[in-house]
Design a protein around this motif. Structure first.
Motif, PDB file in Angstrom:
ATOM      1  N   ALA A   1     -10.140  -4.200   5.342  1.00 38.10           N
ATOM      2  CA  ALA A   1      -9.112  -4.556   6.336  1.00 38.10           C
ATOM      3  C   ALA A   1      -7.797  -3.897   5.940  1.00 38.10           C
ATOM      4  O   ALA A   1      -7.190  -4.257   4.935  1.00 38.10           O
ATOM      5  N   VAL A   2      -7.385  -2.899   6.717  1.00 33.20           N
ATOM      6  CA  VAL A   2      -6.148  -2.186   6.389  1.00 33.20           C
ATOM      7  C   VAL A   2      -4.971  -2.949   6.992  1.00 33.20           C
ATOM      8  O   VAL A   2      -4.742  -2.924   8.204  1.00 33.20           O
ATOM      9  N   THR A   3      -4.244  -3.634   6.125  1.00 31.31           N
ATOM     10  CA  THR A   3      -3.174  -4.532   6.575  1.00 31.31           C
ATOM     11  C   THR A   3      -1.802  -3.873   6.537  1.00 31.31           C
ATOM     12  O   THR A   3      -0.801  -4.529   6.795  1.00 31.31           O
ATOM     13  N   LYS A   4      -1.745  -2.591   6.212  1.00 28.98           N
ATOM     14  CA  LYS A   4      -0.423  -1.915   6.175  1.00 28.98           C
ATOM     15  C   LYS A   4       0.291  -2.078   7.511  1.00 28.98           C
ATOM     16  O   LYS A   4      -0.346  -1.962   8.568  1.00 28.98           O
ATOM     17  N   GLY A   5       1.570  -2.368   7.434  1.00 30.34           N
ATOM     18  CA  GLY A   5       2.366  -2.510   8.660  1.00 30.34           C
ATOM     19  C   GLY A   5       2.314  -3.897   9.265  1.00 30.34           C
ATOM     20  O   GLY A   5       3.115  -4.224  10.141  1.00 30.34           O
TER      21      GLY A   5
ATOM     22  N   HIS B   1      -5.731   0.202  -3.057  1.00 35.04           N
ATOM     23  CA  HIS B   1      -4.602   1.086  -2.772  1.00 35.04           C
ATOM     24  C   HIS B   1      -5.142   2.325  -2.075  1.00 35.04           C
ATOM     25  O   HIS B   1      -5.953   3.057  -2.641  1.00 35.04           O
ATOM     26  N   ILE B   2      -4.705   2.563  -0.822  1.00 38.64           N
ATOM     27  CA  ILE B   2      -5.286   3.663  -0.037  1.00 38.64           C
ATOM     28  C   ILE B   2      -4.265   4.711   0.384  1.00 38.64           C
ATOM     29  O   ILE B   2      -4.602   5.666   1.068  1.00 38.64           O
ATOM     30  N   GLY B   3      -2.988   4.520   0.004  1.00 35.42           N
ATOM     31  CA  GLY B   3      -1.958   5.492   0.400  1.00 35.42           C
ATOM     32  C   GLY B   3      -1.829   6.578  -0.655  1.00 35.42           C
ATOM     33  O   GLY B   3      -2.358   6.463  -1.755  1.00 35.42           O
TER      34      GLY B   3
ATOM     35  N   LEU C   1     -16.118   8.392  -3.972  1.00 38.06           N
ATOM     36  CA  LEU C   1     -15.180   9.324  -3.356  1.00 38.06           C
ATOM     37  C   LEU C   1     -14.621   8.721  -2.075  1.00 38.06           C
ATOM     38  O   LEU C   1     -15.236   7.843  -1.460  1.00 38.06           O
ATOM     39  N   MET C   2     -13.469   9.218  -1.670  1.00 43.94           N
ATOM     40  CA  MET C   2     -12.806   8.758  -0.451  1.00 43.94           C
ATOM     41  C   MET C   2     -12.289   9.987   0.282  1.00 43.94           C
ATOM     42  O   MET C   2     -11.942  10.986  -0.357  1.00 43.94           O
ATOM     43  N   THR C   3     -12.269   9.927   1.611  1.00 41.87           N
ATOM     44  CA  THR C   3     -11.623  11.002   2.357  1.00 41.87           C
ATOM     45  C   THR C   3     -11.014  10.466   3.640  1.00 41.87           C
ATOM     46  O   THR C   3     -11.393   9.384   4.120  1.00 41.87           O
ATOM     47  N   VAL C   4     -10.041  11.210   4.168  1.00 41.82           N
ATOM     48  CA  VAL C   4      -9.389  10.885   5.435  1.00 41.82           C
ATOM     49  C   VAL C   4      -9.720  12.008   6.408  1.00 41.82           C
ATOM     50  O   VAL C   4      -9.492  13.182   6.104  1.00 41.82           O
ATOM     51  N   GLY C   5     -10.252  11.664   7.571  1.00 41.72           N
ATOM     52  CA  GLY C   5     -10.613  12.670   8.568  1.00 41.72           C
ATOM     53  C   GLY C   5      -9.377  13.343   9.163  1.00 41.72           C
ATOM     54  O   GLY C   5      -8.259  12.877   8.973  1.00 41.72           O
TER      55      GLY C   5
ATOM     56  N   ARG D   1     -12.403   1.972   6.513  1.00 41.31           N
ATOM     57  CA  ARG D   1     -11.073   1.383   6.316  1.00 41.31           C
ATOM     58  C   ARG D   1     -10.451   1.192   7.696  1.00 41.31           C
ATOM     59  O   ARG D   1     -10.077   2.159   8.353  1.00 41.31           O
ATOM     60  N   VAL D   2     -10.351  -0.048   8.140  1.00 38.63           N
ATOM     61  CA  VAL D   2     -10.029  -0.298   9.538  1.00 38.63           C
ATOM     62  C   VAL D   2      -8.758  -1.137   9.684  1.00 38.63           C
ATOM     63  O   VAL D   2      -8.678  -2.248   9.168  1.00 38.63           O
ATOM     64  N   GLY D   3      -7.777  -0.563  10.390  1.00 40.24           N
ATOM     65  CA  GLY D   3      -6.525  -1.263  10.656  1.00 40.24           C
ATOM     66  C   GLY D   3      -6.420  -1.657  12.114  1.00 40.24           C
ATOM     67  O   GLY D   3      -6.680  -2.794  12.509  1.00 40.24           O
TER      68      GLY D   3
ATOM     69  N   ALA E   1      -2.294  -2.561  17.610  1.00 39.86           N
ATOM     70  CA  ALA E   1      -1.338  -1.503  17.253  1.00 39.86           C
ATOM     71  C   ALA E   1      -0.428  -1.977  16.136  1.00 39.86           C
ATOM     72  O   ALA E   1      -0.011  -3.126  16.120  1.00 39.86           O
ATOM     73  N   ARG E   2      -0.144  -1.054  15.203  1.00 39.50           N
ATOM     74  CA  ARG E   2       0.752  -1.414  14.100  1.00 39.50           C
ATOM     75  C   ARG E   2       2.185  -1.478  14.594  1.00 39.50           C
ATOM     76  O   ARG E   2       2.623  -0.589  15.322  1.00 39.50           O
ATOM     77  N   PRO E   3       2.931  -2.514  14.173  1.00 42.71           N
ATOM     78  CA  PRO E   3       4.348  -2.555  14.512  1.00 42.71           C
ATOM     79  C   PRO E   3       5.058  -1.320  13.929  1.00 42.71           C
ATOM     80  O   PRO E   3       4.598  -0.802  12.911  1.00 42.71           O
TER      81      PRO E   3
HETATM   82  C1  LIG Z   1      -3.758   3.557   7.889  1.00 47.90           C
HETATM   83  C2  LIG Z   1      -4.982   3.991   7.191  1.00 47.90           C
HETATM   84  C3  LIG Z   1      -6.242   3.535   7.611  1.00 47.90           C
HETATM   85  C4  LIG Z   1      -6.469   2.662   8.833  1.00 47.90           C
HETATM   86  O1  LIG Z   1      -6.193   3.389   9.976  1.00 47.90           O
HETATM   87  P1  LIG Z   1      -6.535   2.775  11.448  1.00 47.90           P
HETATM   88  O2  LIG Z   1      -6.503   3.945  12.311  1.00 47.90           O
HETATM   89  O3  LIG Z   1      -5.457   1.776  11.717  1.00 47.90           O
HETATM   90  O4  LIG Z   1      -7.869   2.125  11.359  1.00 47.90           O
HETATM   91  C5  LIG Z   1      -7.340   3.929   6.864  1.00 47.90           C
HETATM   92  N1  LIG Z   1      -7.222   4.723   5.792  1.00 47.90           N
HETATM   93  C6  LIG Z   1      -6.028   5.176   5.370  1.00 47.90           C
HETATM   94  C7  LIG Z   1      -5.962   6.068   4.181  1.00 47.90           C
HETATM   95  C8  LIG Z   1      -4.875   4.847   6.070  1.00 47.90           C
HETATM   96  O5  LIG Z   1      -3.687   5.340   5.658  1.00 47.90           O
END
Ligand SMILES: *Cc1c(COP(=O)(O)O)cnc(C)c1O
Length: 199
Positions: free
Chosen positions: A13-17, A58-60, A135-139, A187-189, A195-197
């Motif tokens: 659960a991506v709670t950022k924001g 930590h995902i940032g 491993l982790m990746t961002v599309g 990783r789902v926000g 929508a994130r504020p």
């Molecule tokens: C913000 C973020 C997410 C979640 O993104 P959503 O589009 O809100 O699901 C997942 N991974 C990383 C690394 C992010 O920065």
């Protein structure tokens, strides 16, 4: 394609924001972990997560100078992408659980180690006493969800080649493709919380 029916895919659960209430909602629906990108937010929500029994990932993009402040609060560091971070984590959080982030999009500002450097970084992290779980990746940001498929496939192949367990890939916009390509953690926000504020 690998059969994915009944496969075990964790939802982070991506709670950022979002506020601490998002952490509580995640716990209420049975999720086990939250993901945070920014030190200040992580520091604020970690106690809430801890009280609710949720792990903190930590995902940032991670700066070495933030490691000391966050050590002790982070259960899994998902964005380790260079030797300097390995050294800092080994010093400030010995034995920490980590994922190595792979750069599959080539987009600036996302971080990640080039695919051909991953094996060396994994080996160096293990030598430094860190527990490399996967491993982790961002599309990619543009091109639609299909654009993520080749990168996801390459990361899954690396996970298998290196004998690792965790493959963290897929976000709200591309999670179906990530799961089809062998993700073990999406990783789902926004798909969970809306929508994130604005920051
Ligand atoms: C913000 C973020 C997410 C979640 O993104 P959503 O589009 O809100 O699901 C997942 N991974 C990383 C690394 C992010 O920065």
């Amino acid at each position: 394609m690998r059969a994915r029916v009944g496969a075990d895919v964790q939802i982070l659960a991506v709670t950022k924001g979002f506020g601490p209430d998002a952490v509580e909602s995640a716990a209420a629906v049975g999720l086990r972990a939250i993901g945070e990108n920014y030190a200040r937010e992580l520091l604020a929500k970690a106690p809430v997560a801890s009280a609710a029994g949720l792990a903190v990932h930590h995902i940032g993009q991670l700066q070495s100078n933030k490691v000391r402040q966050l050590a002790g609060l982070v259960d899994l560091w998902e964005t380790v992408d260079r030797s300097r971070l390995v050294a800092e984590l080994a010093r400030r959080a010995p034995g920490a659980r980590i994922l190595v982030q792979v750069d599959t999009s080539g987009e600036a500002g996302k971080g990640g180690c080039p695919p051909d450097g991953v094996a060396d970084l994994v080996r160096d992290a293990a030598t430094a006493g860190l527990r490399v779980e996967g491993l982790m990746t961002v599309g990619p940001t543009s091109g639609g969800p299909e654009a993520a498929r080749p990168g996801f496939r390459a990361v899954r192949r690396l996970v298998d080649e290196l004998g690792l367990a965790t493959c963290s890939m897929g976000m709200s916009g591309d999670l179906e493709i990530a799961v089809a390509e062998g993700s073990t953690e999406v990783r789902v926000g926004t798909a969970l919380f809306g929508a994130r504020p604005q920051r």
